[in-house]
Motif scaffolding. Structure first.
Motif, PDB file in Angstrom:
ATOM      1  N   PRO A 197       0.597  -1.357  -0.002  1.00  0.00           N
ATOM      2  CA  PRO A 197       0.310   0.043  -0.033  1.00  0.00           C
ATOM      3  C   PRO A 197       0.390   1.015   0.193  1.00  0.00           C
ATOM      4  O   PRO A 197       0.295   2.450  -0.602  1.00  0.00           O
ATOM      5  CB  PRO A 197      -1.021   0.349   1.743  1.00  0.00           C
ATOM      6  N   GLU A 198       1.959   0.960   0.534  1.00  0.00           N
ATOM      7  CA  GLU A 198       3.181   2.632   0.341  1.00  0.00           C
ATOM      8  C   GLU A 198       3.604   2.339  -0.842  1.00  0.00           C
ATOM      9  O   GLU A 198       3.463   3.742  -1.234  1.00  0.00           O
ATOM     10  CB  GLU A 198       3.911   2.014   2.029  1.00  0.00           C
ATOM     11  N   GLU A 253       7.883   6.750   8.920  1.00  0.00           N
ATOM     12  CA  GLU A 253       8.486   6.774  10.335  1.00  0.00           C
ATOM     13  C   GLU A 253       7.188   6.990  11.101  1.00  0.00           C
ATOM     14  O   GLU A 253       5.780   7.500  10.778  1.00  0.00           O
ATOM     15  CB  GLU A 253       8.994   7.721   9.716  1.00  0.00           C
ATOM     16  N   LYS A 254       7.759   7.421  12.547  1.00  0.00           N
ATOM     17  CA  LYS A 254       6.934   7.813  13.375  1.00  0.00           C
ATOM     18  C   LYS A 254       5.977   9.035  13.318  1.00  0.00           C
ATOM     19  O   LYS A 254       6.716   9.608  13.082  1.00  0.00           O
ATOM     20  CB  LYS A 254       7.494   7.648  14.736  1.00  0.00           C
ATOM     21  N   GLY A 255       5.296   8.851  13.257  1.00  0.00           N
ATOM     22  CA  GLY A 255       4.757  10.630  13.316  1.00  0.00           C
ATOM     23  C   GLY A 255       4.228  10.958  14.327  1.00  0.00           C
ATOM     24  O   GLY A 255       5.123  10.152  16.012  1.00  0.00           O
ATOM     25  N   GLU A 257       4.006   6.411   9.497  1.00  0.00           N
ATOM     26  CA  GLU A 257       2.947   6.670   8.508  1.00  0.00           C
ATOM     27  C   GLU A 257       4.410   7.279   7.680  1.00  0.00           C
ATOM     28  O   GLU A 257       5.257   7.520   8.173  1.00  0.00           O
ATOM     29  CB  GLU A 257       2.161   7.971   9.192  1.00  0.00           C
ATOM     30  N   VAL A 258       3.154   7.566   6.356  1.00  0.00           N
ATOM     31  CA  VAL A 258       4.471   7.721   5.460  1.00  0.00           C
ATOM     32  C   VAL A 258       4.776   9.151   5.868  1.00  0.00           C
ATOM     33  O   VAL A 258       3.342   9.966   5.364  1.00  0.00           O
ATOM     34  CB  VAL A 258       3.680   7.878   4.218  1.00  0.00           C
ATOM     35  N   THR A 259       5.670  10.038   5.795  1.00  0.00           N
ATOM     36  CA  THR A 259       5.689  11.038   6.824  1.00  0.00           C
ATOM     37  C   THR A 259       6.068  12.371   5.695  1.00  0.00           C
ATOM     38  O   THR A 259       6.062  13.095   6.113  1.00  0.00           O
ATOM     39  CB  THR A 259       6.599  11.076   8.057  1.00  0.00           C
ATOM     40  N   ARG A 260       6.624  11.556   4.511  1.00  0.00           N
ATOM     41  CA  ARG A 260       7.804  12.274   3.115  1.00  0.00           C
ATOM     42  C   ARG A 260       7.639  11.934   2.123  1.00  0.00           C
ATOM     43  O   ARG A 260       7.718  10.402   2.404  1.00  0.00           O
ATOM     44  CB  ARG A 260       8.316  13.674   3.951  1.00  0.00           C
ATOM     45  N   LYS A 264      -0.964  14.712   3.867  1.00  0.00           N
ATOM     46  CA  LYS A 264      -1.120  15.268   4.942  1.00  0.00           C
ATOM     47  C   LYS A 264       0.564  15.594   4.526  1.00  0.00           C
ATOM     48  O   LYS A 264       1.331  16.257   5.958  1.00  0.00           O
ATOM     49  CB  LYS A 264      -1.333  15.127   6.803  1.00  0.00           C
ATOM     50  N   THR A 265       0.938  14.708   4.789  1.00  0.00           N
ATOM     51  CA  THR A 265       2.606  14.215   4.159  1.00  0.00           C
ATOM     52  C   THR A 265       2.807  15.890   3.400  1.00  0.00           C
ATOM     53  O   THR A 265       2.244  16.012   2.341  1.00  0.00           O
ATOM     54  CB  THR A 265       2.788  13.127   3.024  1.00  0.00           C
TER      55      THR A 265
END
Length: 125
Positions: free
Chosen positions: A29-30, A68-70, A76-79, A117-118
């Motif tokens: 999914p990522e 990464e950890k949000g 979460e996919v942070t960037r 929101k990434t």
């Protein structure tokens, strides 16, 4: 493992990431999220380029997502970093400032980017 059916009888074989006991031969999914953003940015960029009179010969992107950890402490996919390499046909080519504005406009008008929101970065090509 599972299958994701798309229009045109397309099927994507999907699973969780190998780190989560998924099948390494399947999309996770990522990866699908990152590729959706990359595709949306590219298609929007191509429309902008055409409106400005630039003829794109090829557009290749090596997009990278970071899990990464949000702020909540959960993964979460942070960037997502987009690394487009664009080749043009003809004499008309954007200068660096125009290219930057085109990418900014593509990001602003990309439906997928507007839904996330990434943090999204377009790296210098």
């Amino acid at each position: 493992n599972h299958r994701v059916a798309l229009s045109g009888d397309q099927v994507i074989h999907a699973s969780s990431a190998p780190e989560y006991k998924g099948d390494p031969d399947c999309a996770d999914p990522e990866q699908l999220l990152v590729s959706a953003l990359s595709s949306c940015h590219m298609l929007t960029f191509l429309a902008i380029a055409e409106l400005k009179g630039f003829v794109v010969q090829s557009y290749n992107d090596k997009a990278t997502g970071y899990l990464e950890k949000g702020e909540s402490g959960r993964p979460e996919v942070t960037r997502i970093e987009l690394s487009p390499r664009i080749e043009y046909s003809g004499e008309n080519r954007p200068d660096a400032a125009t290219l930057k504005r085109m990418h900014e406009s593509a990001h602003k008008n990309c439906f997928i980017a507007n839904s996330l929101k990434t943090k999204v970065e377009v790296l210098e090509s």
